[in-house]
Design a protein around this motif. Sequence first.
Motif, PDB file in Angstrom:
ATOM      1  N   ASN A 100       0.818  -1.213   0.000  1.00 52.59           N
ATOM      2  CA  ASN A 100       0.000   0.000   0.000  1.00 52.59           C
ATOM      3  C   ASN A 100       0.853   1.263   0.000  1.00 52.59           C
ATOM      4  O   ASN A 100       0.341   2.364  -0.200  1.00 52.59           O
ATOM      5  CB  ASN A 100      -0.919  -0.001   1.223  1.00 52.59           C
ATOM      6  CG  ASN A 100      -1.999   1.043   1.131  1.00 52.59           C
ATOM      7  OD1 ASN A 100      -2.610   1.238   0.082  1.00 52.59           O
ATOM      8  ND2 ASN A 100      -2.242   1.732   2.233  1.00 52.59           N
ATOM      9  N   ALA A 183      -7.048  -3.796  -0.907  1.00 52.11           N
ATOM     10  CA  ALA A 183      -8.223  -3.035  -1.341  1.00 52.11           C
ATOM     11  C   ALA A 183      -8.847  -2.276  -0.177  1.00 52.11           C
ATOM     12  O   ALA A 183      -9.277  -1.120  -0.329  1.00 52.11           O
ATOM     13  CB  ALA A 183      -9.243  -3.985  -1.965  1.00 52.11           C
ATOM     14  N   ALA A 184      -8.899  -2.900   0.992  1.00 53.61           N
ATOM     15  CA  ALA A 184      -9.466  -2.228   2.165  1.00 53.61           C
ATOM     16  C   ALA A 184      -8.580  -1.079   2.632  1.00 53.61           C
ATOM     17  O   ALA A 184      -9.082  -0.020   3.039  1.00 53.61           O
ATOM     18  CB  ALA A 184      -9.658  -3.241   3.286  1.00 53.61           C
ATOM     19  N   GLN A 186      -6.681   0.792   0.840  1.00 51.45           N
ATOM     20  CA  GLN A 186      -6.780   1.917  -0.089  1.00 51.45           C
ATOM     21  C   GLN A 186      -8.086   2.683   0.075  1.00 51.45           C
ATOM     22  O   GLN A 186      -8.213   3.797  -0.441  1.00 51.45           O
ATOM     23  CB  GLN A 186      -6.639   1.402  -1.520  1.00 51.45           C
ATOM     24  CG  GLN A 186      -5.248   0.878  -1.837  1.00 51.45           C
ATOM     25  CD  GLN A 186      -5.137   0.305  -3.230  1.00 51.45           C
ATOM     26  OE1 GLN A 186      -6.143   0.045  -3.901  1.00 51.45           O
ATOM     27  NE2 GLN A 186      -3.915   0.094  -3.683  1.00 51.45           N
ATOM     28  N   LYS A 187      -9.065   2.091   0.758  1.00 46.26           N
ATOM     29  CA  LYS A 187     -10.349   2.763   0.985  1.00 46.26           C
ATOM     30  C   LYS A 187     -10.354   3.620   2.256  1.00 46.26           C
ATOM     31  O   LYS A 187     -11.293   4.385   2.482  1.00 46.26           O
ATOM     32  CB  LYS A 187     -11.469   1.722   1.061  1.00 46.26           C
ATOM     33  CG  LYS A 187     -11.741   0.997  -0.242  1.00 46.26           C
ATOM     34  CD  LYS A 187     -12.255   1.945  -1.311  1.00 46.26           C
ATOM     35  CE  LYS A 187     -12.573   1.213  -2.591  1.00 46.26           C
ATOM     36  NZ  LYS A 187     -13.091   2.132  -3.648  1.00 46.26           N
ATOM     37  N   ASP A 189      -9.699   6.642   4.516  1.00 48.48           N
ATOM     38  CA  ASP A 189      -9.510   8.069   4.232  1.00 48.48           C
ATOM     39  C   ASP A 189      -8.163   8.531   4.787  1.00 48.48           C
ATOM     40  O   ASP A 189      -7.879   8.368   5.975  1.00 48.48           O
ATOM     41  CB  ASP A 189     -10.650   8.875   4.851  1.00 48.48           C
ATOM     42  CG  ASP A 189     -10.671  10.318   4.361  1.00 48.48           C
ATOM     43  OD1 ASP A 189      -9.738  10.709   3.627  1.00 48.48           O
ATOM     44  OD2 ASP A 189     -11.627  11.030   4.706  1.00 48.48           O
ATOM     45  N   SER A 214     -10.284  -0.124  11.361  1.00 47.63           N
ATOM     46  CA  SER A 214     -10.927   0.001  10.056  1.00 47.63           C
ATOM     47  C   SER A 214     -10.948  -1.322   9.300  1.00 47.63           C
ATOM     48  O   SER A 214     -11.811  -1.541   8.440  1.00 47.63           O
ATOM     49  CB  SER A 214     -10.205   1.062   9.218  1.00 47.63           C
ATOM     50  OG  SER A 214     -10.205   2.318   9.865  1.00 47.63           O
TER      51      SER A 214
END
Length: 287
Positions: A100, A183-184, A186-187, A189, A214
């Motif tokens: 990431n 994927a999580a 990158q979501k 904020d 999160s």
Amino acid sequence: MKVSLKTGKQLIGMSFILPWLLGFAVFTAYPLGYSMFLSFQQVRITPKGIVTDFVGFDNFSYAFTVDALFTQELLTYLEELFISVPIILVFSLIIGLLLNQNIKFRGLFRTIFFLPVIITSGPVIEELMAQGVTAIPSIEEYAIFTIILNNSESFFNSTIIYLMDNLIFILWFSGVQILIFLAALQKIDRQIYEAAKIDGASSWECFWKVTLPSLSPIIIINVIYTVVTYSIFALNPVVNHIQSNMFQINTGFGYASALSWIYFGVIALVLLIIVGLLTLRAKKKYS
């Protein structure tokens, strides 16, 4: 015939999911129901077809009272499962955090870590295990391995030996989990991290206070996926034992079906316990 707009949308929606419903009924629901029926039968294959004789719960009782190999392999599977799943999840999360970051050739690294998911079929893994590729190279040369090997009666020692012999094999199960974690991540904020650092939070505190909470729902999803994938792998000894009983004269399809439903019940119970504990822990910690 006139229909309302709401009914028309419902009919359109049903027309889209109808192929899936038909496929599920024919290829999933019916085989499941038939296997449940066979689990209570003594099945014989004759020139005239399949002949069944109702035996009640005899197949299930035979699995626990006579078939000692099945119970032994089931206990071994549970032991390996509770060792492997945490390692797979931790490794996947670490690699997801690294991928990431803004690094060069990030797409190439993602492909490399996902590549084992494509090539890890049963025959490929079996051949790699036979050649010793799935174990840590030259681990037998270290003195600590000899000490552990000579004192392999305790659970801790047997766990260490299992990890040394299957570490690479275990990590090969991490490809999909890495992508899900990535994927999580990158979501999330980025402004949350900026606000935390303005308040004086370190990177380590950001991980425990922002990132991990999160990812709690994603961790549960990865746990479910990992347990199911590990349980249905082609080289799983429990699966091999069930398949080996399908065509034996003394057991046959009826007994193999009973073993399958017992195994399914064990997997469902494991998932229920793990997911329940994780859900309760998340509610207590972050409520």
